[in-house]
Design an enzyme around this catalytic site. Structure first.
Site, PDB file in Angstrom:
ATOM      1  N   ARG A 106     -77.040  11.239  21.242  1.00 30.67           N
ATOM      2  CA  ARG A 106     -77.194  12.351  20.587  1.00 30.67           C
ATOM      3  C   ARG A 106     -76.173  12.171  19.033  1.00 30.67           C
ATOM      4  O   ARG A 106     -74.740  11.898  19.086  1.00 30.67           O
ATOM      5  CB  ARG A 106     -76.362  13.681  20.419  1.00 30.67           C
ATOM      6  CG  ARG A 106     -76.600  14.642  19.320  1.00 30.67           C
ATOM      7  CD  ARG A 106     -75.343  16.356  19.900  1.00 30.67           C
ATOM      8  NE  ARG A 106     -75.686  17.154  18.699  1.00 30.67           N
ATOM      9  CZ  ARG A 106     -74.671  17.540  18.425  1.00 30.67           C
ATOM     10  NH1 ARG A 106     -73.182  17.165  18.462  1.00 30.67           N
ATOM     11  NH2 ARG A 106     -74.614  18.194  16.255  1.00 30.67           N
ATOM     12  N   HIS A 162     -75.316  17.120  10.341  1.00 36.71           N
ATOM     13  CA  HIS A 162     -73.990  17.390  10.568  1.00 36.71           C
ATOM     14  C   HIS A 162     -73.533  17.158   9.596  1.00 36.71           C
ATOM     15  O   HIS A 162     -72.101  16.197   9.305  1.00 36.71           O
ATOM     16  CB  HIS A 162     -73.958  15.767  11.172  1.00 36.71           C
ATOM     17  CG  HIS A 162     -72.481  16.520  12.344  1.00 36.71           C
ATOM     18  ND1 HIS A 162     -73.158  16.366  14.033  1.00 36.71           N
ATOM     19  CD2 HIS A 162     -71.999  16.425  12.175  1.00 36.71           C
ATOM     20  CE1 HIS A 162     -71.961  16.547  14.467  1.00 36.71           C
ATOM     21  NE2 HIS A 162     -70.992  16.640  13.661  1.00 36.71           N
ATOM     22  N   GLU A 183     -73.478  22.885  13.946  1.00 38.27           N
ATOM     23  CA  GLU A 183     -72.644  24.217  13.159  1.00 38.27           C
ATOM     24  C   GLU A 183     -72.320  24.364  12.218  1.00 38.27           C
ATOM     25  O   GLU A 183     -71.626  24.292  11.126  1.00 38.27           O
ATOM     26  CB  GLU A 183     -71.015  23.820  13.866  1.00 38.27           C
ATOM     27  CG  GLU A 183     -70.774  22.627  14.905  1.00 38.27           C
ATOM     28  CD  GLU A 183     -69.125  22.386  14.971  1.00 38.27           C
ATOM     29  OE1 GLU A 183     -68.434  22.250  14.321  1.00 38.27           O
ATOM     30  OE2 GLU A 183     -68.881  21.993  16.425  1.00 38.27           O
ATOM     31  N   ASN A 185     -71.863  24.066  21.280  1.00 36.36           N
ATOM     32  CA  ASN A 185     -70.452  22.927  21.318  1.00 36.36           C
ATOM     33  C   ASN A 185     -69.006  23.705  21.113  1.00 36.36           C
ATOM     34  O   ASN A 185     -69.315  24.673  20.929  1.00 36.36           O
ATOM     35  CB  ASN A 185     -70.110  22.687  19.717  1.00 36.36           C
ATOM     36  CG  ASN A 185     -71.413  21.022  19.271  1.00 36.36           C
ATOM     37  OD1 ASN A 185     -71.888  21.454  19.885  1.00 36.36           O
ATOM     38  ND2 ASN A 185     -71.890  20.961  17.934  1.00 36.36           N
ATOM     39  N   TYR A 215     -65.211  23.775  23.141  1.00 40.90           N
ATOM     40  CA  TYR A 215     -63.790  23.540  22.720  1.00 40.90           C
ATOM     41  C   TYR A 215     -63.517  23.954  23.321  1.00 40.90           C
ATOM     42  O   TYR A 215     -62.055  24.030  24.209  1.00 40.90           O
ATOM     43  CB  TYR A 215     -63.620  23.223  21.625  1.00 40.90           C
ATOM     44  CG  TYR A 215     -64.324  21.746  21.385  1.00 40.90           C
ATOM     45  CD1 TYR A 215     -64.194  19.992  21.923  1.00 40.90           C
ATOM     46  CD2 TYR A 215     -65.302  21.370  19.863  1.00 40.90           C
ATOM     47  CE1 TYR A 215     -64.432  19.500  21.092  1.00 40.90           C
ATOM     48  CE2 TYR A 215     -66.479  20.786  19.649  1.00 40.90           C
ATOM     49  CZ  TYR A 215     -66.319  19.414  20.044  1.00 40.90           C
ATOM     50  OH  TYR A 215     -66.697  18.415  19.870  1.00 40.90           O
ATOM     51  N   GLU A 247     -71.812  19.419  22.475  1.00 43.53           N
ATOM     52  CA  GLU A 247     -70.319  19.035  22.206  1.00 43.53           C
ATOM     53  C   GLU A 247     -69.433  18.975  23.555  1.00 43.53           C
ATOM     54  O   GLU A 247     -69.613  20.922  23.241  1.00 43.53           O
ATOM     55  CB  GLU A 247     -69.936  19.105  20.797  1.00 43.53           C
ATOM     56  CG  GLU A 247     -70.192  17.654  19.665  1.00 43.53           C
ATOM     57  CD  GLU A 247     -69.515  18.406  18.914  1.00 43.53           C
ATOM     58  OE1 GLU A 247     -68.782  18.262  17.946  1.00 43.53           O
ATOM     59  OE2 GLU A 247     -70.686  18.482  17.704  1.00 43.53           O
TER      60      GLU A 247
HETATM   61  C1  FCB Z   1     -67.099  19.644  16.075  1.00 41.79           C
HETATM   62  C2  FCB Z   1     -68.046  19.108  15.495  1.00 41.79           C
HETATM   63  C3  FCB Z   1     -67.428  17.535  15.295  1.00 41.79           C
HETATM   64  C4  FCB Z   1     -66.118  17.053  15.813  1.00 41.79           C
HETATM   65  C5  FCB Z   1     -65.527  17.965  17.006  1.00 41.79           C
HETATM   66  C6  FCB Z   1     -64.358  18.028  17.218  1.00 41.79           C
HETATM   67  O1  FCB Z   1     -66.447  20.524  15.562  1.00 41.79           O
HETATM   68  O2  FCB Z   1     -69.177  19.306  14.923  1.00 41.79           O
HETATM   69  O3  FCB Z   1     -67.706  16.542  14.197  1.00 41.79           O
HETATM   70  O4  FCB Z   1     -65.427  16.681  14.983  1.00 41.79           O
HETATM   71  O5  FCB Z   1     -65.771  18.966  16.746  1.00 41.79           O
END
Ligand code: FCB
Length: 452
Positions: free
Chosen positions: A78, A122, A167, A297, A299, A356
């Site tokens: 990607r 992006h 995002e 995405n 985290y 992500e």
């Molecule tokens: C996300 C972004 C990516 C990167 C990660 C850590 O929010 O999409 O570009 O910075 O965080």
């Protein structure tokens, strides 16, 4: 019993990057200035005072980078297209060398057996469009559709996976309400306008991309959180609902045909005197254009705590075992499982890709010349286990992309946060596979992750 942890044979195993974070060559071959060029060049915006002028120099080293990707054995990659490389002024004359770069990149991927997933936006808006108000000006949605048409017309015969936006919450709110991302504005009214025009541009672009890229999958990537209250109190439960609305429902609801959430409209009006009065007839229908997949995405989770609640409970539910990455983000793989299930049951996207997932930790090269990044490896492993568990619950998860292929420019943190599977020495641009990369390769080869 090992097959319990196997992924479908059609599963996309990938890594992800974005243009501004890796390409460099910020003003070469006719590229126009973007809002991130402008933002990073302004003093005091980036933690370590750095810029993306050179970054990983991927614009010049892309072939070697694709070779490394092939060695990693991923079957998907990607990346994003820099709008101002293709249309330096945002609209008007096409910069053919810029488009050629992505054309070669796509061919380079396909010849190595790697499926390209292209993100059209992006965060690196052409500065020329920012001068006209950028995402706060409705006209941008037409410019975006024109840009999507230019790129999909050129690459659409070979690219079959398109992500309209990455995002939009971050672009809208970090860029226009908090001001810590480009264009650095602090105004909730402008953040709401940006939200709407980002989503509108997505909805309008979906049919255009399909027209130029027959049988392609088109979707959007959102940053989504599992939100949990810090305590059983009613105040924290209310706060959890509010945070869920802010990050998740504000974007998911209109995309899946449910209008902007009523409680959020009240929230923005009351708390920030900001209104969604820019919505016009037909907009919501356009935004809810059918998508082939939802990009997620993920985290960390969000723990919701009402600061005003006078119950003396601790502000978080972190325990002694809680672990945090270098970004200060809690490692909580179980929340990925919860989030995927919630998305499946509440919104029924046809497919989901985790576009992500990954972790920043400090990396040190040991005397054996290696980087033993056990914590990153453990993070990815635990999240793959959670992803697998979601598939077992019926979630139509079809791919997983590690953020990131290599260390890169982490926005307002500059080069101080390393997310890569490959270590990058920014002095000499050497790449070195971390232990997590060598391990990920084995996972891909096996098509499964071990349960322990
Ligand atoms: C996300 C972004 C990516 C990167 C990660 C850590 O929010 O999409 O570009 O910075 O965080």
């Amino acid at each position: 019993m090992t097959d319990v942890w196997s992924f479908p044979s059609s599963f996309f195993w990938g890594t992800a990057t974005s243009a501004y974070q890796i390409e460099g060559a910020w003003n070469e071959d006719g590229k126009g200035e973007s809002i991130w060029d402008r933002f990073s060049h302004a003093p005091g915006r980036i933690l370590d005072g750095s810029t993306g002028d050179v970054a990983c120099d991927h614009y010049h080293r892309w072939q070697r980078d694709l070779d490394l990707m092939q060695e990693l054995d991923v079957n998907a990659y990607r990346f994003s297209v820099a709008w101002s490389r293709v249309l330096p002024q945002g609209r008007g004359k096409i910069n053919e060398p810029g488009l050629d770069f992505y054309d070669r990149l796509v061919d380079g991927l396909l010849s190595r057996g790697i499926t390209p997933f292209v993100t059209l936006y992006h965060w690196d808006l052409p500065q020329a469009l920012q001068e006209e108000g950028g995402w706060t000006n409705r006209r941008i949605a037409e410019d975006y559709v024109n840009y999507a048409e230019v790129v999909s017309r050129r690459l659409g015969d070979r690219v079959k996976h398109w992500i309209t936006h990455n995002e939009p919450w971050v672009a809208a709110f970090l860029g226009h309400a908090m001001g810590i991302h480009a264009p650095g504005i602090q105004d909730f009214q402008q953040a709401l306008a940006a939200t709407h025009h980002l989503l509108l541009s997505h909805g309008w672009a979906v049919p255009v991309i399909r027209q130029h890229s027959p049988r392609a999958e088109v979707g959007i990537t959102l940053n989504l959180h599992d939100v949990v209250p810090a305590s059983p109190s009613y105040a924290d439960a209310n706060m959890a609902r509010q945070i869920d609305g802010y990050f998740n429902r504000m974007f998911l609801d209109p995309i899946f045909g449910r209008h902007y959430p009523a409680d959020m409209l009240v929230f923005f009006a009351r708390q920030h005197d900001a209104r969604m009065d820019m919505v016009q007839e037909g907009d919501l229908q356009a935004i809810s254009a059918h998508i082939d997949f939802l990009g997620v995405n993920y985290y960390t989770r969000q723990v919701a705590r009402d600061a005003a609640a006078a119950d003396n409970l601790p502000p978080t539910i972190n325990t002694a075992e809680s672990e945090f990455t270098e970004m200060g983000w809690e490692v909580h793989p179980h929340s990925l499982h919860r989030l995927l299930n919630r998305l499946h049951f509440d919104y029924q996207p046809r497919q989901i890709y985790i576009t992500e997932n990954g972790a920043a930790f400090t990396d040190t090269i040991t005397p054996d010349g290696r980087i033993h990044d056990e914590r990153r490896l453990a993070y990815i492993k635990a999240h793959l286990q959670a992803a697998h568990a979601a598939i077992a619950c019926g979630v139509p998860l079809a791919g997983y992309f590690v953020w990131s292929f290599m260390d890169n420019f982490e926005w307002s943190y500059g080069y101080s946060k390393r997310f890569g599977l490959y270590y990058v020495d920014f002095e000499d641009q050497k790449r070195l596979p971390k232990d997590s990369a060598l391990w990920y390769r084995q996972v891909i080869a096996a098509g499964s992750v071990s349960p322990d």
